[in-house]
Design a protein around this motif. Structure first.
Motif, short mmCIF file in Angstrom:
data_model
loop_
_atom_site.label_atom_id
_atom_site.label_comp_id
_atom_site.label_asym_id
_atom_site.label_seq_id
_atom_site.Cartn_x
_atom_site.Cartn_y
_atom_site.Cartn_z
N LEU A 1 6.74 6.70 -3.37
CA LEU A 1 6.41 7.90 -4.13
C LEU A 1 4.95 7.81 -4.56
N ILE A 2 4.17 8.85 -4.25
CA ILE A 2 2.74 8.85 -4.53
C ILE A 2 2.37 10.10 -5.32
N TYR A 3 1.51 9.93 -6.30
CA TYR A 3 0.93 11.07 -7.02
C TYR A 3 -0.58 11.05 -6.80
N ILE A 4 -1.13 12.17 -6.35
CA ILE A 4 -2.58 12.24 -6.14
C ILE A 4 -3.20 12.70 -7.46
N GLN A 5 -3.69 11.73 -8.21
CA GLN A 5 -4.24 12.02 -9.53
C GLN A 5 -5.67 12.55 -9.42
N GLU A 6 -6.44 11.98 -8.50
CA GLU A 6 -7.80 12.45 -8.25
C GLU A 6 -8.10 12.39 -6.77
N GLY A 7 -8.94 13.33 -6.28
CA GLY A 7 -9.40 13.30 -4.90
C GLY A 7 -8.46 14.00 -3.93
N SER A 8 -8.73 13.80 -2.65
CA SER A 8 -7.90 14.41 -1.60
C SER A 8 -7.67 13.39 -0.49
N ASP B 1 -1.94 17.65 4.14
CA ASP B 1 -3.14 17.54 3.31
C ASP B 1 -2.74 17.55 1.84
N PHE B 2 -3.30 16.62 1.07
CA PHE B 2 -2.98 16.51 -0.35
C PHE B 2 -4.25 16.64 -1.19
N GLN B 3 -4.13 17.42 -2.24
CA GLN B 3 -5.21 17.55 -3.22
C GLN B 3 -4.71 17.02 -4.56
N ALA B 4 -5.63 16.88 -5.50
CA ALA B 4 -5.26 16.39 -6.83
C ALA B 4 -4.14 17.24 -7.40
N GLY B 5 -3.14 16.57 -7.95
CA GLY B 5 -1.98 17.26 -8.52
C GLY B 5 -0.78 17.29 -7.60
N GLY B 6 -0.94 16.84 -6.35
CA GLY B 6 0.17 16.86 -5.40
C GLY B 6 1.02 15.60 -5.47
N PHE B 7 2.26 15.74 -5.07
CA PHE B 7 3.19 14.63 -5.00
C PHE B 7 3.65 14.43 -3.57
N CYS B 8 3.94 13.18 -3.23
CA CYS B 8 4.37 12.84 -1.87
C CYS B 8 5.52 11.85 -1.97
N LEU B 9 6.60 12.10 -1.22
CA LEU B 9 7.70 11.15 -1.12
C LEU B 9 7.92 10.81 0.35
N ARG C 1 -13.01 9.88 -2.63
CA ARG C 1 -12.53 8.83 -3.53
C ARG C 1 -11.23 9.31 -4.15
N THR C 2 -10.25 8.43 -4.22
CA THR C 2 -8.94 8.85 -4.73
C THR C 2 -8.40 7.87 -5.76
N ILE C 3 -7.59 8.41 -6.65
CA ILE C 3 -6.74 7.61 -7.52
C ILE C 3 -5.32 8.08 -7.27
N THR C 4 -4.49 7.19 -6.77
CA THR C 4 -3.14 7.57 -6.38
C THR C 4 -2.11 6.59 -6.95
N PRO C 5 -1.61 6.84 -8.16
CA PRO C 5 -0.51 6.03 -8.67
C PRO C 5 0.67 6.11 -7.70
N PHE C 6 1.35 4.97 -7.48
CA PHE C 6 2.42 4.96 -6.49
C PHE C 6 3.50 3.97 -6.89
N ALA C 7 4.63 4.08 -6.23
CA ALA C 7 5.72 3.12 -6.43
C ALA C 7 6.49 2.95 -5.13
N HIS C 8 6.65 1.70 -4.69
CA HIS C 8 7.60 1.35 -3.64
C HIS C 8 8.91 1.01 -4.34
N PHE C 9 10.01 1.58 -3.89
CA PHE C 9 11.26 1.30 -4.60
C PHE C 9 12.48 1.46 -3.69
N ASP C 10 13.54 0.75 -4.08
CA ASP C 10 14.87 0.96 -3.53
C ASP C 10 15.59 1.89 -4.49
N LEU C 11 16.41 2.76 -3.94
CA LEU C 11 17.21 3.65 -4.77
C LEU C 11 18.68 3.22 -4.75
#
Length: 288
Positions: free
Chosen positions: A34-41, A52-60, A74-84
């Motif tokens: 799960l990725i959140y594009i906090q800044e950049g593209s 294509d992802f811009q700031a504010g987009g989410f990706c699963l 330049r990007t800032i992308t908080p993310f998490a690898h996880f098992d559900l």
């Protein structure tokens, strides 16, 4: 999901800060990302389709999907690898590395995909009605997981569970499973087939998975894919065999088994019927 206990487990989570032009080459995942594009593209390619992802987009990105990532700025992308879904061997699993495409030996660690369940279709790229709430929860989750202590990680996993519940409420119709599926509701079928290439899937198995009668399932399948379920499944097996032959690391017996054929002659005859050449010639031509 009754037979799959849901126990969220964050494996890795961080704030990725990257400079323009960064890349993560093709790989397939054993877990969710799960990725959140906090800044950049940036761009994410999934199974040949570019997003294509811009700031504010989410990706699963779901397990088993071939994916690559590329930063445009330049990007800032908080993310998490996880098992559900709970797996007693989950601590043996790992975020795959760039170039890891063939995961046959790790199938016991592969997470089930949410989109393989009836009436669930979570898109790769999504925006939510309550985006700011979702964003804040995700950022809090990453921060808590980074703290490292037991209580913080428990809270982080609890937040992850709530995030997934939010996605399911937004992109599923679990209260209406008795409705006849429309052709577009079969989007789960390709990944379902890929995860069962080595098994003997009957039409009844496929129809049961779709909660349809065999005749209804066959009719809807042909409308969507243009061929019968058996023909489609067979072609996916041959495509997988071609990938394995290109790698050159497996014997014909291995490939026969991995692709679900009863024996080598059956595999060879089917391969030739579909591709026009034997597996041996295909491999030989790859290395000329």
């Amino acid at each position: 999901m009754k037979d799959q206990p849901i126990v969220p487990y964050i494996r890795e989570s961080d704030y990725a800060v990257r400079q323009p032009g960064w890349t993560v080459p093709n790989r397939k995942l054993l877990d969710y990302l799960l990725i959140y594009i906090q800044e950049g593209s940036c761009q994410v390619e999934i199974e040949g389709t570019l997003y294509d992802f811009q700031a504010g987009g989410f990706c699963l990105i779901q397990p088993g999907e071939k994916c690559s990532l590329k930063g445009i700025t330049r990007t800032i992308t908080p993310f998490a690898h996880f098992d559900l879904f709970y797996n007693p061997l989950r601590e043996q699993s790992f975020p795959t590395k760039p170039g890891q495409i063939e995961l046959s030996e790790y199938q016991h660690l592969m997470q089930p995909r949410l989109n393989d369940f009836v009436n669930i279709s979570i898109p790769i790229k999504f925006r939510l009605n309550h985006r700011s709430v979702y964003k804040e929860s995700l950022l809090k989750m990453v921060g808590l997981w980074q703290n490292g202590d037991v209580i913080s990680q428990m809270e982080a996993n609890h937040l992850l569970e709530n995030l997934i519940i939010g996605l399911l409420k937004e992109f599923s119709d679990l209260q209406q499973e008795d409705k006849s599926l429309k052709p577009q509701s079969l989007n789960w079928i390709t990944s379902y087939f890929f995860n069962h290439l080595s098994e003997s899937l009957s039409l009844d198995d496929m129809a049961k998975r779709a909660r349809l009668s065999p005749s209804r399932f066959s009719a809807l399948f042909k409308v969507k894919f243009g061929v019968s379920p058996h023909q489609y499944f067979l072609h996916l097996r041959i495509q997988h065999a071609q990938e394995l032959l290109k790698q050159g690391d497996y014997t014909m017996e291995d490939i026969t088994h991995f692709c679900g054929f009863t024996d080598a002659p059956h595999f060879s005859n089917t391969f030739k019927k579909i591709t026009g050449e034997t597996p041996g010639n295909f491999r030989k031509n790859m290395f000329i």
